[in-house]
Design an enzyme around this catalytic site. Structure first.
Site, PDB file in Angstrom:
ATOM      1  N   ASP A 199       0.818  -1.208   0.000  1.00 46.60           N
ATOM      2  CA  ASP A 199       0.000   0.000   0.000  1.00 46.60           C
ATOM      3  C   ASP A 199       0.856   1.265   0.000  1.00 46.60           C
ATOM      4  O   ASP A 199       0.330   2.365  -0.103  1.00 46.60           O
ATOM      5  CB  ASP A 199      -0.933   0.000   1.223  1.00 46.60           C
ATOM      6  CG  ASP A 199      -2.080   0.985   1.090  1.00 46.60           C
ATOM      7  OD1 ASP A 199      -2.538   1.224  -0.036  1.00 46.60           O
ATOM      8  OD2 ASP A 199      -2.518   1.532   2.121  1.00 46.60           O
ATOM      9  N   SER A 219      -7.236   4.830   0.041  1.00 45.57           N
ATOM     10  CA  SER A 219      -7.401   3.528  -0.603  1.00 45.57           C
ATOM     11  C   SER A 219      -8.858   3.095  -0.482  1.00 45.57           C
ATOM     12  O   SER A 219      -9.468   3.215   0.579  1.00 45.57           O
ATOM     13  CB  SER A 219      -6.504   2.479   0.064  1.00 45.57           C
ATOM     14  OG  SER A 219      -5.148   2.857  -0.007  1.00 45.57           O
ATOM     15  N   GLN A 269      -5.242  -1.924  -7.086  1.00 46.15           N
ATOM     16  CA  GLN A 269      -5.895  -1.079  -6.084  1.00 46.15           C
ATOM     17  C   GLN A 269      -6.625   0.065  -6.773  1.00 46.15           C
ATOM     18  O   GLN A 269      -6.112   0.639  -7.731  1.00 46.15           O
ATOM     19  CB  GLN A 269      -4.863  -0.508  -5.103  1.00 46.15           C
ATOM     20  CG  GLN A 269      -5.460   0.386  -4.016  1.00 46.15           C
ATOM     21  CD  GLN A 269      -4.387   1.029  -3.152  1.00 46.15           C
ATOM     22  OE1 GLN A 269      -3.851   2.073  -3.491  1.00 46.15           O
ATOM     23  NE2 GLN A 269      -4.067   0.387  -2.038  1.00 46.15           N
TER      24      GLN A 269
END
Length: 296
Positions: A199, A219, A269
């Site tokens: 991430d 996110s 993502q």
């Protein structure tokens, strides 16, 4: 092995079991008001792995960030043992704060030993990480604070003019990264660590062609596939692209290679990249964050 005092990944992954399928993650000191998404994903994956026979290894996860977490509070993880089969096991985990879900993950585990066809993408030709010198003074203040938040990691962004670009992809970024501290000889620990690392920097790959633009970042969902063995304390190349940004959201995709060029993981993502409204911060930091600069 003795736990290094400055490597917080040991604290992050120190998830406590409080019932058969209920776990609790610790509070980790942070410069972010909201719990870092990689931390939530990594702790959720730890909880899932604690309920699976060691003969099965995680090969994929799919998660949704359904509400912002608070970095000053612990998170409880509730595991649902969806299926235990001969070749695959499935788990669903809900991460909860104050009775409210902040993250939901489904993870799949595969029994080791299967054989089949083999092929793989090739790694880009890029400079070695030792040849990359990061200029922190020219970075945005938000980026400097994030690098301080991630000071346990060696992160080196490959200069834009030092790798060949795909002309059909509008936004590209390549990053070398690794844990600065040595990690245990435990495959599951490295997998959960990479879930945390995955991430870092990925959503920023959507901002490469939009220099100087500030957006609200968060996110929204996160998916990973673990393909081959690796160590998170050895150099990994994170090859990132953003195929699309529209409607206040950006889609990003990353391939992670070890230094030998083996493709070890793939990440996809989607993140929030909404134009900032008056009074809204791009990333909400704590009051102490303004006094921090990278200690590299």
């Amino acid at each position: 092995m003795e736990k290094p005092q400055k490597n917080t990944i040991f604290e992050v992954l120190d998830v406590e079991q409080i019932d058969r399928d209920i776990f609790r993650g610790p509070v980790v000191k942070s410069l972010l008001q909201r719990t870092f998404g990689g931390q939530v994903a990594a702790q959720t994956l730890v909880a899932a792995t604690r309920t699976v026979d060691p003969a099965y290894k995680v090969h994929s996860l799919h998660g949704y960030f359904v509400a912002p977490g608070r970095s000053t509070e612990p998170t409880v993880f509730m595991v649902d043992r969806v299926r235990d089969g001969k070749s695959f096991c499935s788990r669903q985990v809900k991460a909860v704060q104050d009775g409210r879900a902040i993250f939901i993950m489904q993870a799949s585990f595969h029994r080791t030993g299967d054989e089949g066809i083999e092929h793989s993408d090739r790694m880009r030709d890029v400079p070695n990480p030792e040849d990359i010198v990061m200029d922190y003074s020219s970075m945005r203040h938000n980026t400097q604070i994030l690098l301080e938040e991630w000071s346990d990691w060696d992160i080196r962004v490959v200069p834009n003019d030092k790798f060949e670009h795909n002309p059909y992809t509008p936004s590209q970024q390549v990053v070398w990264f690794r844990s600065k501290a040595a990690l245990p000889d435990d495959d599951t620990f490295h997998v959960c660590t990479l879930a945390y690392m995955s991430d870092m920097t990925l959503l920023h790959s959507a901002m490469v062609p939009h220099e100087g633009v500030t957006v609200q970042e968060a996110s929204l969902d996160h998916a990973m596939w673990f393909l081959r063995p690796f160590r998170a304390d050895e150099w990994l190349l994170y090859d990132q692209v953003s195929p699309s940004a529209a409607n206040g959201r950006a889609l990003t995709h990353g391939r992670i290679f070890d230094r030998a060029g083996n493709l070890v993981a793939v990440v996809t993502q989607e993140g929030l990249t909404r134009n900032l409204k008056p009074g809204v911060q791009s990333l909400p930091f704590t009051k102490d964050a303004g006094a921090h600069t990278p200690s590299r």
